[in-house]
Design an enzyme around this catalytic site. Structure first.
Site, PDB file in Angstrom:
ATOM      1  N   CYS A   4      15.234 -40.415  10.463  1.00 51.61           N
ATOM      2  CA  CYS A   4      14.355 -39.247  10.689  1.00 51.61           C
ATOM      3  C   CYS A   4      14.865 -38.398  11.847  1.00 51.61           C
ATOM      4  CB  CYS A   4      12.935 -39.719  10.989  1.00 51.61           C
ATOM      5  SG  CYS A   4      11.797 -38.359  11.300  1.00 51.61           S
ATOM      6  N   ASN A  59       2.929  -2.133  12.188  1.00 51.69           N
ATOM      7  CA  ASN A  59       2.557  -1.378  11.001  1.00 51.69           C
ATOM      8  C   ASN A  59       3.165  -2.123   9.810  1.00 51.69           C
ATOM      9  OD1 ASN A  59       2.006   0.755   9.100  1.00 51.69           O
ATOM     10  ND2 ASN A  59       1.880   2.134  10.853  1.00 51.69           N
ATOM     11  N   CYS A 114       2.837 -32.086   3.082  1.00 53.37           N
ATOM     12  CA  CYS A 114       1.755 -33.050   2.837  1.00 53.37           C
ATOM     13  C   CYS A 114       0.441 -32.301   2.615  1.00 53.37           C
ATOM     14  CB  CYS A 114       1.611 -34.002   4.027  1.00 53.37           C
ATOM     15  SG  CYS A 114       0.232 -35.158   3.812  1.00 53.37           S
ATOM     16  N   ASN A 146       0.842  -1.191   0.000  1.00 51.22           N
ATOM     17  CA  ASN A 146       0.000   0.000   0.000  1.00 51.22           C
ATOM     18  C   ASN A 146       0.875   1.239   0.000  1.00 51.22           C
ATOM     19  OD1 ASN A 146      -1.673   2.106   0.963  1.00 51.22           O
ATOM     20  ND2 ASN A 146      -1.690   1.256   3.038  1.00 51.22           N
ATOM     21  N   CYS A 165       4.033   4.359   9.449  1.00 52.54           N
ATOM     22  CA  CYS A 165       3.900   4.351   7.988  1.00 52.54           C
ATOM     23  C   CYS A 165       5.268   4.470   7.334  1.00 52.54           C
ATOM     24  CB  CYS A 165       2.991   5.485   7.532  1.00 52.54           C
ATOM     25  SG  CYS A 165       1.304   4.941   7.444  1.00 52.54           S
TER      26      CYS A 165
END
Lengths: 445, 432
Positions: B380, B204, B390, B77, B139
């Site tokens: 693992c 912000n 997945c 924006n 801003c």
């Protein structure tokens, strides 16, 4: 298995027990959690959504789908039930393809609408397995009589009870649900859902059910008006149109609604007798339900004959496709001339029709179809309405909120003027009449 | 239904869902629609000082990032603060607050970093009956080039100074809105606290260029062939915002500082997560800009259902509940051992877990000729990548290995005791 599809005449046990179970299982399997999330994800949360406008009960469809997608299906069920207390049955029997799903913007974009009906079932099934979501307002001291325990009467009774009124529901039959229980195809409402729904709906309390009681059979409208603060009529259409064809009084020529009722109430589908050659005359949902179920009971040939063209048929495109996919043959533009047979039906002779200057006429060409069982499904009519009420188009005349020409009587559902003869329309009419009765009774002060 | 009533720094609202200071809160018309839709409060779009209003560009103000199916997940924006006259905004604020006394009305402010400018605007805002003010120190575009917005928010001393002026010249509660375009969010939060702020709100927007047009070689959004960075918001920024909120909530110096959480909140769940990490309420913008004000209905019903299911009666029971569990990496239990597990009934055999593990992780998933995928426990390391890629919910899960069992990967017994890096033998500076 003593009989099969080729057994002559009318016979029971044409199929094996597993075949019956398979044929009459859920038409659309319920969505799993994963399927529901995937389906819900497709909703665009449209502003002033077309689906919501297309729903006779104006359920906030984008909201309930968003609630499903954020893991709060019970909130979704609340959104549905606050507008449509029979949202569970409507999720099963609504012709969504001509209502919400027809106008879904994803139908426009991709030819594949969001699965609104199945998502509604996902949310409502979940909640109904748990509890009743609403509780009654404080007792108002007002009593209302509701005649007919079908969708309109039940929706009306529930909304009245919600608002604190005491309701007595009278029904001519031995159990509630109306056409949900007696009049729709079995594969749309499996596992005795119609009765579970009635029990669940009544668990709000404040509603007394009186079965085996009908107007003219233990009930008089004047007595009801004297004993109750208001009366709601949801008596449906209990009369059946005649074929007006020669030989319709022959054996094995039946009203389709009776056949469907027998089927819904049969504890063992194998005991139901069905013809080898079945002919169903008519073009509505009842005709499709009778034709498809005849086929599913094992009839070898089932033919549906409708006097006008495909586009005029009141059964939706989906229903017609369902019928043909099950092996039903549909013949359009043909009207019955006579039922042929010696005592019992053996065949039906039809004439092809065409429209000349807006009038349906026979072309002069005829044909004959073998039929050892004939079902008439050419519409129902109002029967047994209290004398003195104004009628419109053969139905009880009501205004937008269901009030009849008698200020103490409201009406809704199939017996009342306006709207399509659908479960969801009946629910909307019963609900709105209840709101108007509430407004009227509480305004009197 | 649970009671969602919110009391944030003494400002009451029927629910903890406020609309953030942004385009949706620029005008009376929008704010009335928001309140009719059910929003608990709004932070009115930032007002500047009296005088000729600022001007906006007349080309595209927004750029976007989509996920599949054109779902807007990030919005950029370059709109500035309100471009309508101050007096008109004040009149409208007063009128709306008068008609919706039960809703929170906060006014966002941005005037030059001078005491007189703040001293001048505060009384006129107070006169509207507004419940509080929010100082726009966030801003990142346009106004920052003029020494306001993020230009203030990036200098803790300025934050403290302006906050102090505001506390001095108004009785209204002061919320300081922080920019994420800094290195350590705790510094500006501490500065706001020193200045006497009642709360901070964050985040912000984040400096961003959403995309580049490869035909014209211009950054998007493009104004007459050029583009400028804007402020990024929407669901994509939520993780950044959650972390910054948590950083402030678990910082000892700011532990008691109230927080209004902002950043990509679209659902009740997002809101509850911000609150669990310390936000007393939340502010929403992009979700409303994407779907309309009606989304607040899902937030209300969802939070209510969640609270009912967890037998909570007040939103304050959620606030801060996850803060004690937000730690530094070095605090994590290294004796916790988990392994991935694939539910073969749910598996649709897409093979994404295999590709991810085989190509980019630890070769801990096997694939058979008939597409059966199984976890190799001896490989693992429980990284969670297979779970994330997945497509089926709950198909792959992480299962904790019980103490006393053998971790097939290391051959060691899984210890029951908690032990972290600070005491680990491989850590040269471990404190044994």
């Amino acid at each position: 298995m003593p009989n099969d599809a080729q057994t002559h005449g009318i016979a029971d046990h044409r199929l094996s027990p597993p075949d019956y179970a398979d044929n009459f299982s859920d038409l659309h399997a319920p969505l799993s959690d994963h399927e529901a999330l995937v389906a819900a994800d497709r909703c665009y949360f449209c502003h002033d959504a077309p689906c919501m406008d297309a729903c006779p009960t104006t359920i906030d469809i984008p909201l309930f789908i968003r609630q499903i997608s954020t893991g709060t299906a019970d909130s979704a069920a609340n959104t549905i039930f606050s507008q449509n207390i029979l949202g569970g049955m409507c999720a099963r029997v609504c012709p969504t393809e001509t209502l919400c799903e027809e106008v879904c913007v994803r139908e426009t974009a991709e030819g594949k609408p969001v699965l609104i009906g199945l998502l509604q079932r996902y949310a409502t099934d979940g909640m109904m397995a748990k509890a009743h979501p609403f509780s009654r307002a404080a007792d108002t001291g007002k009593k209302i009589a509701v005649i007919g325990a079908g969708p309109a009467g039940l929706a009306c009774a529930h909304r009245l009870s919600l608002n604190g009124h005491t309701v007595t529901v009278f029904d001519a039959r031995t159990k509630g649900g109306g056409l949900n229980e007696f009049g729709i195809a079995a594969y749309k409402s499996v596992d005795d859902f119609a009765q579970s729904e009635v029990t669940w709906l009544l668990s709000i309390g404040g509603i007394d059910m009186k079965y085996d009681t009908a107007l003219g059979n233990g009930l008089s409208i004047d007595a009801l008006k004297a004993d109750y603060d208001a009366v709601f009529l949801g008596i449906g259409l209990s009369g059946v149109n005649a074929l007006r064809a020669e030989g319709e009084d022959k054996d094995n020529v039946r009203d389709a609604v009776d056949f469907i009722e027998d089927l819904r109430q049969a504890p063992d589908l194998g005991t139901l007798k069905v013809g080898r050659h079945v002919v169903v005359i008519g073009g509505g949902m009842t005709a499709v339900d009778a034709a498809v179920q005849s086929k599913l009971l094992g009839a070898e040939n089932v033919t549906m004959v409708y006097r006008r063209g495909k586009g005029r048929m009141s059964a939706s495109g989906f229903e017609q496709e369902l019928a043909t996919s099950k092996g039903v043959r549909i013949i359009y533009n043909a009207a019955p001339l006579r039922v042929i047979g010696n005592g019992a039906a053996q065949a039906v002779e039809f004439a092809y029709t065409h429209t000349v200057d807006g009038k349906l006429e026979n072309t002069g060409e005829t044909f004959t179809i073998a039929a050892d069982q004939v079902f008439k499904a050419i519409g129902q009519t109002l029967d047994g309405a209290p004398k003195g009420l104004k009628l419109s188009g053969g139905k009880i005349k009501v205004d937008a909120v269901g009030q009849t020409s008698d200020p103490a009587i409201w009406a809704g559902g199939d017996c009342a003027s306006g709207g399509d003869d659908l479960t969801v329309t009946a629910v909307a009419e019963g609900r709105d009449a209840a709101d108007d009765i509430h407004k009227t009774l509480t305004a009197e002060g | 239904m649970a009671d969602l009533t919110s009391n944030f720094i003494g400002i009451k609202s029927p629910n903890p869902f406020w609309l953030a200071s942004a385009p949706p809160t620029d005008k009376e018309y929008n704010v009335r629609r928001a309140f009719e839709a059910g929003w608990g409060g709004v932070v009115w779009k930032t007002l500047g000082e009296e005088g000729p209003p600022i001007v906006n560009v007349n080309g595209p103000r927004y750029g976007g990032i989509y996920s599949g199916d054109r779902r807007l997940i990030g919005l950029n924006n370059i709109e500035l603060i309100t471009d309508r006259p101050l007096q008109q905004n004040l009149r409208e604020i007063k009128a709306v607050k008068r008609d919706y006394p039960d809703r929170a009305m906060i006014v966002s402010l941005m005037v030059p970093c001078e005491e007189e400018a703040w001293k001048t605007i505060l009384p006129v805002v107070e006169e509207t009956g507004a419940d509080g003010i929010e100082l726009n120190f966030g801003c990142p575009h346009g106004m920052a080039e003029r020494g306001m917005g993020a230009a203030v928010g990036q200098v803790p001393e300025y934050i403290e100074m302006v906050t102090r002026w505001c506390k001095q010249y108004t009785r209204m509660p002061v919320i300081v809105k922080l920019t994420p375009n800094i290195t350590d969010i705790r510094m500006p939060a501490e500065a706001a606290m020193r200045g006497g702020a009642d709360a901070v709100s964050l985040i912000n927007t984040i400096n961003s260029i959403t995309s580049v047009n490869l035909d014209t070689f211009t950054p998007e959004p493009t104004i007459d062939g050029w583009g400028a960075h804007g402020g990024y918001c929407g669901p994509a920024v939520k993780p950044i915002a959650l972390n910054m909120v948590a950083e402030i909530a678990r910082n000892e110096a700011t532990a008691n500082l109230q927080i209004s959480g902002i950043g990509g909140i679209s659902t009740w769940r997002d809101a509850a997560e911000f609150m669990a990490l310390g936000a007393g309420n939340v502010q929403v913008c992009t979700a409303a800009m994407t779907y309309g004000f009606k989304i607040v209905q899902e937030m209300i019903s969802g939070l209510s259902q969640y609270m009912d299911e967890h037998e909570m009666t007040s939103t304050s029971e959620i606030v801060g509940r996850a803060v004690p569990n937000a730690k530094d990496w070095q605090d994590l239990n290294l004796n916790y051992i988990a392994k991935a597990k694939i539910d073969q009934d749910l598996c649709i055999k897409c093979g994404r877990c295999f590709a991810a593990c085989e190509d980019t992780s630890h070769q801990a998933i096997s694939m058979s000729d008939d597409r059966v995928f199984e976890v190799k426990n001896d490989e693992c390391i429980a990284c969670n990548l297979c779970v994330l890629v997945c497509p089926v919910e709950n198909c792959i899960s992480m299962e904790q290995q019980a103490a006393g069992t053998i971790d097939e990967r290391t051959g060691k017994v899984v210890e029951a005791e908690y032990a972290n890096w600070t005491t680990h033998p491989n850590n040269p500076s471990s404190v044994m």
